[in-house]
Write a protein that holds these residues in place. Structure first.
Motif, mmCIF file in Angstrom:
data_model
loop_
_atom_site.group_PDB
_atom_site.id
_atom_site.type_symbol
_atom_site.label_atom_id
_atom_site.label_comp_id
_atom_site.label_asym_id
_atom_site.label_seq_id
_atom_site.Cartn_x
_atom_site.Cartn_y
_atom_site.Cartn_z
ATOM 1 N N LYS A 1 0.811 -1.213 0.000
ATOM 2 C CA LYS A 1 0.000 0.000 0.000
ATOM 3 C C LYS A 1 0.846 1.266 0.000
ATOM 4 O O LYS A 1 0.350 2.352 -0.330
ATOM 5 C CB LYS A 1 -0.949 0.008 1.199
ATOM 6 N N ARG B 1 -12.040 -6.733 -4.999
ATOM 7 C CA ARG B 1 -12.642 -5.882 -3.958
ATOM 8 C C ARG B 1 -12.079 -6.187 -2.579
ATOM 9 O O ARG B 1 -11.935 -5.275 -1.750
ATOM 10 C CB ARG B 1 -14.161 -6.069 -3.960
ATOM 11 N N THR C 1 -14.032 -1.964 -8.440
ATOM 12 C CA THR C 1 -13.457 -2.819 -7.389
ATOM 13 C C THR C 1 -12.525 -2.060 -6.454
ATOM 14 O O THR C 1 -11.930 -2.654 -5.560
ATOM 15 C CB THR C 1 -12.686 -3.994 -8.026
ATOM 16 N N ALA C 2 -12.377 -0.756 -6.647
ATOM 17 C CA ALA C 2 -11.452 0.050 -5.846
ATOM 18 C C ALA C 2 -12.063 1.438 -5.647
ATOM 19 O O ALA C 2 -13.092 1.760 -6.247
ATOM 20 C CB ALA C 2 -10.103 0.148 -6.558
ATOM 21 N N ARG D 1 -1.473 3.012 -5.355
ATOM 22 C CA ARG D 1 -2.742 2.469 -5.828
ATOM 23 C C ARG D 1 -2.436 1.516 -6.976
ATOM 24 O O ARG D 1 -1.615 1.837 -7.842
ATOM 25 C CB ARG D 1 -3.685 3.580 -6.297
ATOM 26 N N GLY E 1 -8.979 -4.138 -2.520
ATOM 27 C CA GLY E 1 -9.029 -2.740 -2.933
ATOM 28 C C GLY E 1 -8.225 -2.445 -4.182
ATOM 29 O O GLY E 1 -7.716 -1.338 -4.362
ATOM 30 N N ILE E 2 -8.120 -3.444 -5.065
ATOM 31 C CA ILE E 2 -7.353 -3.309 -6.308
ATOM 32 C C ILE E 2 -8.310 -3.013 -7.462
ATOM 33 O O ILE E 2 -9.351 -3.659 -7.604
ATOM 34 C CB ILE E 2 -6.570 -4.603 -6.616
ATOM 35 N N GLY E 3 -7.953 -2.049 -8.297
ATOM 36 C CA GLY E 3 -8.796 -1.713 -9.434
ATOM 37 C C GLY E 3 -8.610 -2.680 -10.593
ATOM 38 O O GLY E 3 -7.660 -3.457 -10.643
#
Length: 265
Positions: free
Chosen positions: A132, A160, A181-182, A140, A163-165
């Motif tokens: 992180k 999700r 998903t982020a 990110r 917290g990863i796009g």
């Protein structure tokens, strides 16, 4: 247009000279010019090889204060059979000087080959390796998957949890994954046409502007199908990144500027 950034991939591209770039503009001034026409740039060179810390620092200084650079992560990390074994490669990439971008560091795009299929356990092991922070700078992460096996509900549900796009692409060559998903949305639009003055028809640009606004307000565009049920949480503002990346690349800056114009109305 709070929280919405629109950009291009890189800034060194010969067909943009005397077209997007003013005639006679010195090459060393191209980043300075480009970063004042769009609000973000995705750096592609980091995918192919390591960059020097001083290069990241110079890019930081040449761009305006409110500008963001997204980075494509090293291909030597993602182009491997067992992702769970990529820890050392991830650490090497993240410690290579990208923190010199400071507050201008945007999401890091971990792009996978079209031949890389979804193996849930191994892919989760990879997600667990993504830190992180790096040297006190917040990170990110977004993943760009291009094998049809990823188009299943389990994939966005997995992202999700961490917290990863996930990259949203408009290319028919890649799976359509529109799930958020982020806390941010990352779109790479790759269908620009040589036959369109702005790369995309006006109606398509209007539609992408509407979608970007909805995402930024914490919503989900009703016209984009989802793989998994949307999360039932109070809507929160999101940062949205839209990059005009491919298709007919000479039109990418024109498409990006046209989308920015719509978002400013």
């Amino acid at each position: 247009m709070p929280g919405i950034r629109v950009g291009i991939g890189g800034w060194t591209f010969e067909p943009w000279r005397d077209d997007f770039y003013p005639k006679g503009l010195p090459q060393k001034q191209e980043l300075h010019f480009a970063s004042r026409q769009v609000t973000a740039i995705e750096i592609n060179g980091t995918y192919y090889g390591a960059q020097k810390p001083e290069s990241f620092a110079r890019w930081h200084d040449e761009a305006p204060e409110d500008f963001v650079f997204a980075l494509k992560a090293s291909r030597f990390t993602t182009n491997r059979k067992v992702l769970a074994e990529s820890g050392a490669s991830i650490a090497r990439f993240l410690s290579g000087g990208l923190v010199e971008l400071k507050a201008k560091l945007g999401p890091i795009n971990w792009q996978f080959l079209p031949t890389k299929a979804f193996e849930p356990d191994d892919f989760e092991a990879f997600l667990q390796l993504l830190p992180k922070t790096q040297d006190g700078v917040a990170l990110r992460h977004v993943v760009e998957v291009r094998h049809p096996s990823f188009a299943v509900p389990e994939f966005p549900q997995l992202l999700r949890r961490y917290g990863i796009g996930v990259v949203l692409a408009d290319s028919e060559k890649h799976p359509a994954i529109h799930d958020v998903t982020a806390p941010f949305v990352y779109a790479r639009l790759q269908s620009a046409s040589e036959d369109e003055a702005l790369g995309y028809p006006a109606a398509a640009l209007d539609l992408w502007a509407d979608r970007a606004r909805i995402w930024s307000e914490g919503g989900t565009p009703a016209d984009l199908p989802l793989l998994a049920p949307a999360q039932k949480k109070p809507a929160k503002p999101r940062e949205v990144f839209v990059f005009m990346i491919n298709g007919y690349k000479p039109k990418a800056p024109h498409a990006a500027m046209a989308l920015l114009e719509r978002l400013r109305r």
